[in-house]
Design a protein around this motif. Sequence first.
Motif, short mmCIF file in Angstrom:
data_model
loop_
_atom_site.label_atom_id
_atom_site.label_comp_id
_atom_site.label_asym_id
_atom_site.label_seq_id
_atom_site.Cartn_x
_atom_site.Cartn_y
_atom_site.Cartn_z
N HIS A 138 0.84 -1.20 0.00
CA HIS A 138 0.00 0.00 0.00
C HIS A 138 0.87 1.25 0.00
CE1 HIS A 138 -3.54 -2.49 1.10
NE2 HIS A 138 -2.61 -3.22 1.68
N ASN A 139 0.50 2.22 -0.83
CA ASN A 139 1.23 3.48 -0.86
C ASN A 139 0.35 4.67 -0.47
OD1 ASN A 139 -0.38 3.65 -3.12
ND2 ASN A 139 1.31 3.86 -4.59
N GLU A 140 -0.81 4.39 0.10
CA GLU A 140 -1.69 5.43 0.62
C GLU A 140 -2.53 4.85 1.73
OE1 GLU A 140 -3.87 6.65 -2.80
OE2 GLU A 140 -5.20 4.93 -2.77
N ALA A 141 -3.24 5.72 2.45
CA ALA A 141 -4.04 5.30 3.60
C ALA A 141 -5.02 4.19 3.21
CB ALA A 141 -4.79 6.49 4.17
N PHE A 142 -5.26 3.28 4.15
CA PHE A 142 -6.20 2.19 3.90
C PHE A 142 -6.78 1.71 5.23
CE2 PHE A 142 -2.04 0.35 4.53
CZ PHE A 142 -2.24 -0.80 5.28
N LYS A 143 -7.77 0.84 5.16
CA LYS A 143 -8.33 0.25 6.37
C LYS A 143 -8.26 -1.26 6.28
CE LYS A 143 -13.20 0.52 4.87
NZ LYS A 143 -14.55 1.05 5.23
N ILE A 144 -8.20 -1.88 7.44
CA ILE A 144 -8.13 -3.33 7.54
C ILE A 144 -9.42 -3.80 8.18
CG2 ILE A 144 -6.85 -5.29 8.47
CD1 ILE A 144 -4.43 -3.40 8.77
N GLU A 145 -10.09 -4.74 7.53
CA GLU A 145 -11.35 -5.25 8.04
C GLU A 145 -11.23 -6.72 8.39
OE1 GLU A 145 -13.93 -4.18 4.78
OE2 GLU A 145 -14.52 -2.33 5.81
N GLY A 146 -12.08 -7.16 9.27
CA GLY A 146 -12.07 -8.55 9.71
C GLY A 146 -12.83 -8.67 11.01
N LYS A 147 -12.51 -9.71 11.74
CA LYS A 147 -13.19 -9.92 13.02
C LYS A 147 -12.23 -9.70 14.19
CE LYS A 147 -12.56 -14.96 13.12
NZ LYS A 147 -11.69 -15.03 11.94
N ARG A 148 -12.79 -9.51 15.33
CA ARG A 148 -11.99 -9.26 16.53
C ARG A 148 -10.98 -10.39 16.74
NH1 ARG A 148 -12.94 -6.09 21.17
NH2 ARG A 148 -11.78 -6.79 23.01
N GLY A 149 -9.74 -10.03 17.00
CA GLY A 149 -8.68 -11.01 17.22
C GLY A 149 -7.88 -11.36 15.99
N ASP A 150 -8.34 -10.94 14.79
CA ASP A 150 -7.56 -11.20 13.58
C ASP A 150 -6.20 -10.50 13.70
OD1 ASP A 150 -9.58 -12.67 12.51
OD2 ASP A 150 -10.14 -11.22 10.96
N LEU A 151 -5.16 -11.19 13.24
CA LEU A 151 -3.80 -10.67 13.35
C LEU A 151 -3.37 -9.95 12.08
CD1 LEU A 151 -2.05 -13.79 14.95
CD2 LEU A 151 -2.82 -11.73 16.13
N PHE A 152 -2.58 -8.89 12.26
CA PHE A 152 -1.96 -8.25 11.11
C PHE A 152 -0.62 -7.65 11.53
CE2 PHE A 152 -4.10 -4.68 13.10
CZ PHE A 152 -3.24 -3.59 12.89
#
Length: 211
Positions: A138-152
């Motif tokens: 990614h080269n610009e702002a973004f959001k990460i979606e998923g469920k509680r506890g997902d790792l990134f």
Amino acid sequence: MKIVIVSGGKPPREQNLKKYIDNETFIISADSGSNILYKYNIIPDIILGDFDSIDREVINYFREKKCKIISYPTEKNFTDTEAALKEAIKMSPDSILLFGCTGSRLDHTFANLGLLYRCLISNIEAYIIDENNTISLHNEAFKIEGKRGDLFSLQAFGSVVKGLSISKAKYELNNYDLKFGDPRTVSNELMDGSVFITFHKGILLLIKSKD
């Protein structure tokens, strides 16, 4: 348009691969990736490579199915996965999903991360997907979606990522300059709702992981 590329690294599980494929998906297999598609009864649109690791039965089967076949010499200055990506980019797709691009050969894995960069500068959404990880640049702002506890995890891809902020995650960060190899942004977690990633300059490598 979505393109799926299946390469010759660690094979994806059948269920994990097929959930990304529908009737509109264009499929390219790189060399021994064709063996996996044959095993899963998936017909690619293109098979390509130097064919040093594809079963002869497989290539003959796909030839009978009228798949486009592109052959390269064994000694070449590009990988089969790179060749597949070049074919994909020619079609100006909206997204490219790469399977079989990780595994025991770390040299190939690192080279394939570079292929994500080619997609980024071509304004094509791209992901490397295996059983435990989904990787993107990614080269610009973004959001990460998923469920509680997902790792990134986040890593700087090349140069320093300036002014990195992480909000709505378990571990938040504000206006931090992230250097390559800095472990501070490894193994974060989603809480309730989306995580928001902003930064002023640089390229971020995002890895969404599961054990």
